[in-house]
Scaffold this motif. Structure first.
Motif, PDB file in Angstrom:
ATOM      1  N   ARG A   8      43.305  32.114  37.463  1.00 51.67           N
ATOM      2  CA  ARG A   8      43.170  33.569  37.560  1.00 51.67           C
ATOM      3  C   ARG A   8      41.969  33.990  36.725  1.00 51.67           C
ATOM      4  O   ARG A   8      41.901  33.717  35.519  1.00 51.67           O
ATOM      5  CB  ARG A   8      44.432  34.246  37.040  1.00 51.67           C
ATOM      6  N   VAL A   9      40.992  34.623  37.368  1.00 50.56           N
ATOM      7  CA  VAL A   9      39.741  35.000  36.707  1.00 50.56           C
ATOM      8  C   VAL A   9      39.715  36.501  36.506  1.00 50.56           C
ATOM      9  O   VAL A   9      39.932  37.274  37.447  1.00 50.56           O
ATOM     10  CB  VAL A   9      38.515  34.552  37.530  1.00 50.56           C
ATOM     11  N   THR A  10      39.443  36.917  35.271  1.00 48.49           N
ATOM     12  CA  THR A  10      39.364  38.332  34.919  1.00 48.49           C
ATOM     13  C   THR A  10      38.079  38.585  34.161  1.00 48.49           C
ATOM     14  O   THR A  10      37.691  37.786  33.303  1.00 48.49           O
ATOM     15  CB  THR A  10      40.562  38.757  34.040  1.00 48.49           C
ATOM     16  N   SER A  11      37.431  39.688  34.480  1.00 42.51           N
ATOM     17  CA  SER A  11      36.207  40.063  33.759  1.00 42.51           C
ATOM     18  C   SER A  11      36.507  41.224  32.831  1.00 42.51           C
ATOM     19  O   SER A  11      37.298  42.110  33.145  1.00 42.51           O
ATOM     20  CB  SER A  11      35.095  40.452  34.740  1.00 42.51           C
ATOM     21  N   VAL A  12      35.856  41.207  31.686  1.00 41.47           N
ATOM     22  CA  VAL A  12      35.987  42.270  30.689  1.00 41.47           C
ATOM     23  C   VAL A  12      34.588  42.726  30.319  1.00 41.47           C
ATOM     24  O   VAL A  12      33.799  41.936  29.781  1.00 41.47           O
ATOM     25  CB  VAL A  12      36.741  41.785  29.433  1.00 41.47           C
TER      26      VAL A  12
END
Length: 669
Positions: free
Chosen positions: A341-345
């Motif tokens: 699961r890839v999340t950008s901040v």
């Protein structure tokens, strides 16, 4: 066309008699001058009639001096009407320069506007007489093709394996799934080809990849069928492995950059893994790239070619778009099942750490929570930082101007923590700057522009008390880490493989990678991110990837969706619009202003050619300038020929100022 060598300026060793059959040897002499980049004819004395075989090393007299050379071929007659000098000595009768390698070296030299002898210096390792005299091992026995069910997850995987078994010259760009055991997949291809009695050449960027691939190949094909080539083997071991390939006693040759020229017998498969890695570009003239060498070799030999990696370069995408290669990739269901699961901040989206420890570690709360959850589950956490060192880049805290050394104008940095080393130090001359004052605004305060792996490890150690912190980068690169809670701080390319995968991968300071003044910045950033993210567990097993970068950036979107082909298409379209490689052929010419101007004046470009510059090379102490020359891809051969001719004129005139020519250089701006 044969060329004649001037006769020796010294008398020969008595009255020498030419060989009875094929008395002419056409020799590539080891004289690195552009205007001498051709074959020269020599007479073969009768005492060398049997040993002066095509491909052997020899010594010849050239311009009054004894030089090394390679006998490329033997002939009955010469076009030279005068008297020819004799071969002085056959250094070794071993035919190290076979017809295929000679043709490949000539083609690579022509493509990169270089000299054939320079390519041969890259392709053929130095001779080791003791190793050469050893009894060669017998050819390996054929094994049954290995199980290749792993390729069934890819739409064209089984069809490509069928093409290998049938000996067809299939070309493919393989998009490896996240978490894929790529060494095993490539070893399956090589073992399949070896089972048909043909050879394979597999090229990887560095020794860590080489070790993994070697283990996989030996497991599937047997130790006797595999040899590895790399510079760190040492002269004897490297030459022994190279001779095993040349003599046909090893069918699978794996290694780093120079392995692209390995003389494997009857090549059926050529592979380059992670072709976007800059280690694949040679830093010696004529600066060939492994991918282009293997493409040229596939053209000449009819061998199958695989350009493979987790990411995809614009050059690989061009091979797909032109129809020369077919993509081997998995469906979206398979990608979603294997990717984390890839999340950008974003840097400015307001997500600050919720506690002092997280704030000190430069982690937004989402990244901090992902790391804490992975550690609690008993899995290691990978933290990728763009730079090594402590604080490798400083700027003025008030006006943000780069902090420069007063002595040499080099960049200031904090090399390590503690004691006197807390004072900034110049990265160029090493002088400590105890009283910094900004030349722009006069401020004495400094701020960190980029934080290195050492400083990051120090901060994480405080934020995650009691968790072991390990670093990997520069001189201390880790190959693997155990499946236990730990924080692994690594620079790009130095990420160790974790047993069972990482529970979380944190990609810090994304702006430092994306903001580099480089044409390939976004492509290289995605490649580095995907290489690290591919080491994480799948999302179904709790794997998380947090990237510190704005989600609206296409590079971030490609990572979140795990769609490198889409990003490569954007890159290729952008370079086509701007007129940059690989959409065009481009050359960079570096030299002093006078030498560069002379080359540009004499350069006979096609009508479609365009010259950009020249402009000063930033930071060059000698005041050199650079000009860029570009032509449509169809005119690439004409550009290379024009540059080679210009270099020939300069060396023939013995011009004192050197000029460096590179075609399609990785660093353009």
């Amino acid at each position: 066309m044969t060329r004649a060598v001037p006769k020796s300026g010294k008398p020969g060793r008595g009255q020498r008699t030419p060989a009875a059959t094929r008395p002419i040897a056409r020799v590539c002499v080891d004289v690195p001058l552009a205007h001498l980049d051709r074959l020269f004819d020599y007479q073969v004395p009768v005492e060398f009639e049997e040993t002066a075989v095509p491909g052997c090393r020899a010594r010849v007299r050239f311009a009054g001096q004894l030089v090394d050379g390679f006998v490329v071929e033997r002939a009955e007659t010469s076009e030279h009407t005068g008297r020819l000098a004799f071969l002085e000595r056959v250094t070794s009768p071993e035919p190290v320069l076979g017809p295929e390698l000679a043709a490949l070296a000539r083609a690579v030299a022509d493509r990169y506007a270089g000299a054939m002898i320079d390519v041969l210096r890259l392709a053929i390792p130095p001779r080791h007489a003791k190793v050469e005299s050893e009894e060669p091992a017998p050819p390996p026995e054929r094994n049954e093709p290995p199980d290749s069910t792993g390729w069934q997850r890819y739409a064209r995987g089984p069809a490509f394996l069928d093409a290998l078994k049938a000996g067809r010259n299939a070309h493919a760009v393989w998009q490896a799934l996240p978490g894929e055991d790529w060494p095993t997949r490539l070893a399956e291809l090589a073992a399949t080809v070896a089972a048909e009695g043909r050879g394979s050449v597999l090229v990887v960027p560095d020794h860590r990849d080489l070790a993994r691939l070697r283990d996989a190949c030996e497991r599937l094909a047997g130790k006797d069928a595999v040899v590895a080539l790399s510079a760190d083997l040492g002269p004897a071991r490297r030459y022994r492995a190279w001779l095993a390939a040349e003599r046909g006693t090893a069918r699978i040759v794996i290694g780093t950059r120079a392995t692209a020229f390995a003389p494997v017998a009857d090549p059926g498969l050529l592979v380059v893994w992670d072709d976007g890695d800059d280690l694949h570009a040679d830093q010696r003239a004529p600066y060939p790239h492994v991918r282009d060498v293997l493409v040229q070799r596939a053209h000449q030999t009819g061998a199958a070619l695989v350009v493979a990696g987790f990411a995809r370069t614009a050059e690989a995408q061009l091979l797909v778009d032109t129809g020369w290669a077919h993509p081997i990739d998995a469906g979206r269901d398979a990608v979603r099942a294997t990717m984390p699961r890839v999340t950008s901040v974003g840097e400015h989206d307001g997500q600050l750490a919720r506690d002092p420890a997280a704030h000190a570690a430069r982690l937004p709360s989402m990244a901090f929570d992902a790391a804490r959850a992975a550690l609690k589950a008993g899995a290691p956490v990978l933290v990728q930082v763009p730079r090594r060192g402590y604080v490798p880049s400083l700027s003025c805290a008030q006006c943000r101007a780069p902090a420069r050394c007063r002595r040499c104008a080099g960049p200031l940095a904090l090399p390590v923590s503690g004691g006197e080393a807390r004072l900034p130090r110049c990265r160029w001359c090493g002088v400590t700057e105890a009283a910094f004052r900004c030349a722009t605004c006069g401020s004495r305060r400094l701020r960190a522009v980029v934080v290195g792996d050492k400083r990051t490890a120090e901060e994480l150690g405080r934020a995650f008390s009691g968790v072991p912190v390990r670093t990997s980068g520069a001189g201390e690169v880790l190959s693997t880490v155990d499946a236990e809670p730990a924080l692994v701080v690594a620079t790009p390319g130095a990420e160790p493989v974790a047993e069972g995968g990482y529970g979380a991968v944190l990609l810090l300071d994304g702006w430092a990678l994306l903001g580099r003044p480089d044409l390939r910045a976004s492509e290289e950033t995605l490649r580095r991110w995907m290489s690290a993210a591919a080491l994480a567990k799948p999302a179904g097993e709790g794997g998380r990837v947090v990237v510190i970068a704005e989600s609206s950036i296409p590079t971030v979107q490609a990572l979140v969706r795990w769609d490198p082909a889409w990003h490569a298409g954007l890159e290729l379209a952008g370079r086509t619009e701007l007129g940059f490689p690989p959409a065009v052929r481009m050359a960079s010419i570096d030299g002093s202003p006078d030498a560069l101007a002379a080359v540009l004046d004499e350069l006979e470009l096609p009508d479609t050619g365009e010259v950009l510059g020249p402009v000063p090379i930033e930071g060059d102490p000698d005041g050199k300038e650079r000009a860029l020359v570009r032509v449509p891809r169809a005119q690439g051969k004409a550009l290379a020929a024009a540059l080679a001719a210009a270099q020939s004129v300069r060396t023939a005139r013995k011009e004192p100022d050197p000029v460096r020519v590179r075609l399609d250089p990785l660093e353009l701006i």
